[in-house]
Design a protein around this motif. Structure first.
Motif, PDB file in Angstrom:
ATOM      1  N   ASN A 133      -1.137  11.112  16.132  1.00  0.00           N
ATOM      2  CA  ASN A 133      -0.219  11.065  14.988  1.00  0.00           C
ATOM      3  C   ASN A 133      -0.282   9.720  14.282  1.00  0.00           C
ATOM      4  OD1 ASN A 133       0.739  13.680  15.218  1.00  0.00           O
ATOM      5  ND2 ASN A 133       2.392  13.123  16.615  1.00  0.00           N
ATOM      6  N   VAL A 134      -0.349   8.636  15.088  1.00  0.00           N
ATOM      7  CA  VAL A 134      -0.454   7.302  14.490  1.00  0.00           C
ATOM      8  C   VAL A 134      -1.737   7.182  13.678  1.00  0.00           C
ATOM      9  CG1 VAL A 134      -0.760   4.848  14.998  1.00  0.00           C
ATOM     10  CG2 VAL A 134       0.985   6.154  16.217  1.00  0.00           C
ATOM     11  N   GLU A 135      -2.838   7.692  14.259  1.00  0.00           N
ATOM     12  CA  GLU A 135      -4.127   7.653  13.547  1.00  0.00           C
ATOM     13  C   GLU A 135      -4.067   8.485  12.276  1.00  0.00           C
ATOM     14  OE1 GLU A 135      -6.919   9.004  16.403  1.00  0.00           O
ATOM     15  OE2 GLU A 135      -7.072   7.069  17.434  1.00  0.00           O
ATOM     16  N   ARG A 136      -3.440   9.672  12.373  1.00  0.00           N
ATOM     17  CA  ARG A 136      -3.336  10.529  11.191  1.00  0.00           C
ATOM     18  C   ARG A 136      -2.511   9.866  10.107  1.00  0.00           C
ATOM     19  NH1 ARG A 136      -2.102  16.415  14.055  1.00  0.00           N
ATOM     20  NH2 ARG A 136      -4.253  16.913  14.603  1.00  0.00           N
ATOM     21  N   GLN A 137      -1.382   9.244  10.517  1.00  0.00           N
ATOM     22  CA  GLN A 137      -0.525   8.574   9.541  1.00  0.00           C
ATOM     23  C   GLN A 137      -1.256   7.421   8.874  1.00  0.00           C
ATOM     24  OE1 GLN A 137       3.004   7.529  11.723  1.00  0.00           O
ATOM     25  NE2 GLN A 137       3.678   9.660  11.963  1.00  0.00           N
ATOM     26  N   ALA A 138      -2.034   6.692   9.701  1.00  0.00           N
ATOM     27  CA  ALA A 138      -2.796   5.563   9.147  1.00  0.00           C
ATOM     28  C   ALA A 138      -3.845   6.054   8.153  1.00  0.00           C
ATOM     29  CB  ALA A 138      -3.464   4.781  10.278  1.00  0.00           C
ATOM     30  N   LYS A 139      -4.516   7.153   8.526  1.00  0.00           N
ATOM     31  CA  LYS A 139      -5.530   7.719   7.624  1.00  0.00           C
ATOM     32  C   LYS A 139      -4.879   8.254   6.350  1.00  0.00           C
ATOM     33  CE  LYS A 139      -8.895   8.999  11.181  1.00  0.00           C
ATOM     34  NZ  LYS A 139      -9.579  10.114  11.884  1.00  0.00           N
ATOM     35  N   ALA A 140      -3.718   8.904   6.518  1.00  0.00           N
ATOM     36  CA  ALA A 140      -3.016   9.440   5.347  1.00  0.00           C
ATOM     37  C   ALA A 140      -2.573   8.313   4.423  1.00  0.00           C
ATOM     38  CB  ALA A 140      -1.814  10.263   5.793  1.00  0.00           C
ATOM     39  N   ALA A 141      -2.066   7.232   5.039  1.00  0.00           N
ATOM     40  CA  ALA A 141      -1.631   6.081   4.233  1.00  0.00           C
ATOM     41  C   ALA A 141      -2.811   5.457   3.501  1.00  0.00           C
ATOM     42  CB  ALA A 141      -0.946   5.046   5.128  1.00  0.00           C
ATOM     43  N   GLU A 142      -3.947   5.393   4.192  1.00  0.00           N
ATOM     44  CA  GLU A 142      -5.135   4.826   3.561  1.00  0.00           C
ATOM     45  C   GLU A 142      -5.626   5.720   2.414  1.00  0.00           C
ATOM     46  OE1 GLU A 142      -8.407   2.372   2.737  1.00  0.00           O
ATOM     47  OE2 GLU A 142      -6.473   2.053   3.717  1.00  0.00           O
ATOM     48  N   ARG A 143      -5.612   7.059   2.657  1.00  0.00           N
ATOM     49  CA  ARG A 143      -6.011   7.974   1.590  1.00  0.00           C
ATOM     50  C   ARG A 143      -5.081   7.844   0.397  1.00  0.00           C
ATOM     51  NH1 ARG A 143      -6.982  11.701   5.871  1.00  0.00           N
ATOM     52  NH2 ARG A 143      -4.933  12.650   5.529  1.00  0.00           N
ATOM     53  N   LEU A 144      -3.774   7.719   0.675  1.00  0.00           N
ATOM     54  CA  LEU A 144      -2.808   7.580  -0.405  1.00  0.00           C
ATOM     55  C   LEU A 144      -3.051   6.296  -1.184  1.00  0.00           C
ATOM     56  CD1 LEU A 144      -0.276   8.611  -1.857  1.00  0.00           C
ATOM     57  CD2 LEU A 144       1.095   7.403  -0.135  1.00  0.00           C
ATOM     58  N   ARG A 145      -3.328   5.207  -0.452  1.00  0.00           N
ATOM     59  CA  ARG A 145      -3.590   3.931  -1.126  1.00  0.00           C
ATOM     60  C   ARG A 145      -4.818   4.026  -2.024  1.00  0.00           C
ATOM     61  NH1 ARG A 145      -6.868  -0.125  -0.891  1.00  0.00           N
ATOM     62  NH2 ARG A 145      -8.027   0.766   0.847  1.00  0.00           N
ATOM     63  N   VAL A 146      -5.879   4.636  -1.486  1.00  0.00           N
ATOM     64  CA  VAL A 146      -7.108   4.778  -2.268  1.00  0.00           C
ATOM     65  C   VAL A 146      -6.863   5.645  -3.499  1.00  0.00           C
ATOM     66  CG1 VAL A 146      -9.441   5.742  -2.240  1.00  0.00           C
ATOM     67  CG2 VAL A 146      -8.617   4.412  -0.288  1.00  0.00           C
ATOM     68  N   MET A 147      -6.102   6.749  -3.298  1.00  0.00           N
ATOM     69  CA  MET A 147      -5.808   7.636  -4.423  1.00  0.00           C
ATOM     70  C   MET A 147      -4.971   6.934  -5.487  1.00  0.00           C
ATOM     71  SD  MET A 147      -5.011  11.174  -2.347  1.00  0.00           S
ATOM     72  CE  MET A 147      -4.338  11.981  -3.791  1.00  0.00           C
ATOM     73  N   GLN A 148      -3.996   6.141  -5.038  1.00  0.00           N
ATOM     74  CA  GLN A 148      -3.144   5.421  -5.984  1.00  0.00           C
ATOM     75  C   GLN A 148      -3.945   4.389  -6.771  1.00  0.00           C
ATOM     76  OE1 GLN A 148      -0.121   4.002  -3.286  1.00  0.00           O
ATOM     77  NE2 GLN A 148       1.266   5.702  -3.755  1.00  0.00           N
ATOM     78  N   GLU A 149      -4.840   3.697  -6.074  1.00  0.00           N
ATOM     79  CA  GLU A 149      -5.684   2.709  -6.769  1.00  0.00           C
ATOM     80  C   GLU A 149      -6.605   3.407  -7.775  1.00  0.00           C
ATOM     81  OE1 GLU A 149      -7.782   0.430  -3.891  1.00  0.00           O
ATOM     82  OE2 GLU A 149      -6.018  -0.727  -3.250  1.00  0.00           O
ATOM     83  N   ALA A 150      -7.153   4.557  -7.332  1.00  0.00           N
ATOM     84  CA  ALA A 150      -8.038   5.300  -8.230  1.00  0.00           C
ATOM     85  C   ALA A 150      -7.270   5.818  -9.445  1.00  0.00           C
ATOM     86  CB  ALA A 150      -8.681   6.465  -7.481  1.00  0.00           C
ATOM     87  N   GLU A 151      -6.027   6.284  -9.198  1.00  0.00           N
ATOM     88  CA  GLU A 151      -5.218   6.785 -10.300  1.00  0.00           C
ATOM     89  C   GLU A 151      -4.848   5.663 -11.269  1.00  0.00           C
ATOM     90  OE1 GLU A 151      -2.952   9.478 -12.642  1.00  0.00           O
ATOM     91  OE2 GLU A 151      -4.678   9.613 -11.304  1.00  0.00           O
ATOM     92  N   ALA A 152      -4.524   4.479 -10.712  1.00  0.00           N
ATOM     93  CA  ALA A 152      -4.190   3.334 -11.570  1.00  0.00           C
ATOM     94  C   ALA A 152      -5.386   2.944 -12.433  1.00  0.00           C
ATOM     95  CB  ALA A 152      -3.745   2.153 -10.702  1.00  0.00           C
ATOM     96  N   GLU A 153      -6.562   3.015 -11.830  1.00  0.00           N
ATOM     97  CA  GLU A 153      -7.773   2.682 -12.590  1.00  0.00           C
ATOM     98  C   GLU A 153      -8.053   3.747 -13.648  1.00  0.00           C
ATOM     99  OE1 GLU A 153     -11.005   0.446 -13.761  1.00  0.00           O
ATOM    100  OE2 GLU A 153      -9.357  -0.074 -12.379  1.00  0.00           O
TER     101      GLU A 153
END
Length: 545
Positions: free
Chosen positions: A304-324
């Motif tokens: 679960n910790v790994e999944r949450q970390a991966k989800a948070a990382e995916r969200l961060r990448v998506m947010q950065e991509a969306e901002a760009e």
């Protein structure tokens, strides 16, 4: 299709060349079809284990499917792989069976269903059938089918074939042994098997040899012999084979007893001793289970910790991509359009359309650039409708009310125009303005039609036709309404009048299509039957449900 798959699976094993495996496939098919022979799934499982590892994998792959179609499909493809193994074995050793096969168990199950495979009779010469069979077997279809079926398991299968002493194989053999006695049917023999396996595999339970001997003796002489002969085998793998093969024979005895007496235990068994030894180790069993559950819980936490970390990382990448992205592109969700380059003419026109009308040329340009959506069309027509409506209100131009009505209908915004038409009816138009009055009556009827007020729509259509009997527009309104109400003969009659008055065939075809797709499912079905019966052979009509 099912029978075809079954026939292919059976043809893979001609009786003269592969009598044992053909008999196995035939019994398997009888079980799947639930025919009068009454072959039981558990007997096929025992037979599969008795024939060896590859056959047992075939059984598992088939049984895990839910539908008969999926099961026969799996049987065919797994039988293809089995055929390759058996054919190779037959060529090298002259035998269908592997070294891990259990011939006595196979014979017992066959005898239960009066199956007597004939000895192998190699053909003296190649027959036409064999030639055809070899062609089928070596065809690209079979090779590709096997590869497709086994691609996700190829690595595991290769490892199992090349290293029979691996942990995966030991685990598989342990699962085979446990599968002999399902806990819900044979609870005592499942305990006996589990205790044997725990001793052989150095399980944390660590049951003593003396207690295992007492337990075996409490079941009976056959069980005691099974335990005593374990010491004749040195490796864990050999001991697991011993438990599985002898367990198969034991399963047949227990199954027969269960059928005859309704009890898994014989009259010579000592249930008190069995319960005592089981209770003696129960606390250890509970501790082991608790430890397993704790380890599973810890693993779940880590996962679960790994999944949450991966989800948070995916969200961060998506947010950065969306901002760009939004630095360079604009979205118009209310128009159903996204990713329009900033500072482009497209962006400029869409921003204009959001606030006010755009010209016909500007709309055509957007269409030519592929910037199209229902929401854009509705917005465009709504602006036009408001513009025509204001012209009618402020400048008293009756034709602007007609134009406003047409635009509001295309924009699917009817409340405002319906109220205006209600208040203006019966349209006090000079007698010499027949065309205008007919247009007002027809568009008013069209609004009523859109609102499913078919009674008033027909009334207004007839009134418009009376004013301009040579105009096709009132006729098309009446044809569409009668089609919508299921009065098809009248619908055809009014559309025929419209065509007589200049309504083109293309316009007629488009009108029919529009009426059909706006109808309810029940009316669509009726209208479709009528159109086909009257010679309307549209492609969209034949493709529609």
């Amino acid at each position: 299709m099912v029978n075809k798959q079954i026939s292919k699976a059976q043809r893979l094993f001609p009786k003269l060349q592969y009598p044992t495996h053909r008999a196995y496939i035939d019994l398997f098919v009888s079980m799947l079809n639930q025919d009068e022979i009454g072959v039981l799934e558990r007997d096929i499982e025992i037979l599969s284990i008795g024939l060896g590892y590859t056959t047992h994998k075939l059984f598992q792959s088939v049984i895990e499917k839910e539908t008969l179609s999926d099961r026969t499909h799996a049987l065919l493809f797994c039988a293809l792989k089995l055929k390759i193994d058996v054919k190779k074995r037959l060529a090298e050793f002259g035998s269908e069976l592997l070294s891990d096969s259990n011939q006595p168990v196979v014979d017992l199950v066959f005898a239960q269903y009066n199956v007597k495979p004939e000895p192998i009779q190699p053909p003296k010469h190649k027959t036409i059938f064999n030639t055809k069979f070899k062609t089928i077997e070596e065809s690209k279809f079979i090779v590709e089918a096997i590869e497709k079926r086994l691609s996700d398991k190829r690595l595991q299968s290769s490892k199992q074939d090349s290293d029979m002493n691996s942990a995966g194989i030991l685990k598989a053999k342990t699962i085979q042994a446990r599968a002999l006695f399902p806990e819900d049917i044979y609870p005592n023999y499942r305990t006996f098997t589990d205790f044997l396996l725990q001793q052989v595999t150095s399980d944390p339970l660590r049951i003593s040899g003396a207690d295992m001997e007492k337990l075996s003796s409490a079941f009976g002489s056959e069980e005691l012999a099974l335990f005593a002969n374990l010491n004749n085998h040195k490796t864990i793998e050999e001991k697991l084979k011993h438990i599985t093969f002898n367990g198969l024979q034991l399963k047949i005895s227990v199954k027969k007893r269960f059928k005859d007496t309704g009890s898994e235990l014989s009259t010579n068994s000592n249930l008190l001793v069995i319960k005592k030894i089981k209770a003696q180790y129960q606390s250890k069993l509970d501790d082991i289970e608790a430890q397993k559950q704790h380890e599973l819980a810890e693993q779940r936490k880590i996962i679960n910790v790994e999944r949450q970390a991966k989800a948070a990382e995916r969200l961060r990448v998506m947010q950065e991509a969306e901002a760009e992205r939004i630095k360079h592109f604009s979205d118009f969700p209310k128009l159903g359009i996204n990713n329009i380059p900033k500072h482009s003419r497209t962006e400029e026109l869409l921003q204009k359309l959001m606030a006010r009308p755009i010209s016909t040329d500007e709309k055509k340009w957007l269409d030519s650039e592929g910037i199209v959506s229902d929401l854009i069309d509705k917005k465009y027509h709504l602006h036009l409708a408001h513009q025509h409506f204001q012209n009618w209100k402020q400048k008293s131009r009756p034709w602007e009310l007609v134009n406003a009505s047409a635009a509001y209908r295309k924009a699917e915004e009817l409340t405002k125009i319906k109220k205006a038409l209600d208040e203006s009816y019966p349209f006090n138009i000079p007698k010499n303005e027949k065309k205008l009055k007919s247009a007002l009556l027809t568009t008013y009827g069209g609004v009523c039609r859109d609102l499913k007020d078919y009674v008033n729509s027909i009334k207004l259509g007839l009134e418009a036709h009376k004013v301009t009997p040579l105009n096709f527009r009132p006729c098309t309104l009446l044809g569409a309404v009668y089609f919508s109400t299921g009065e098809f003969d009248l619908g055809h009659e009014w559309y025929d009048k419209a065509k007589e008055r200049g309504f083109s065939q293309d316009a007629y075809d488009n009108d029919i299509k529009s009426v059909y797709f706006r109808a309810s499912d029940e009316m669509k079905n009726r209208l479709k039957q009528n159109l086909i019966a009257t010679g309307h052979s549209y492609k969209w009509l034949s493709e529609s449900k």
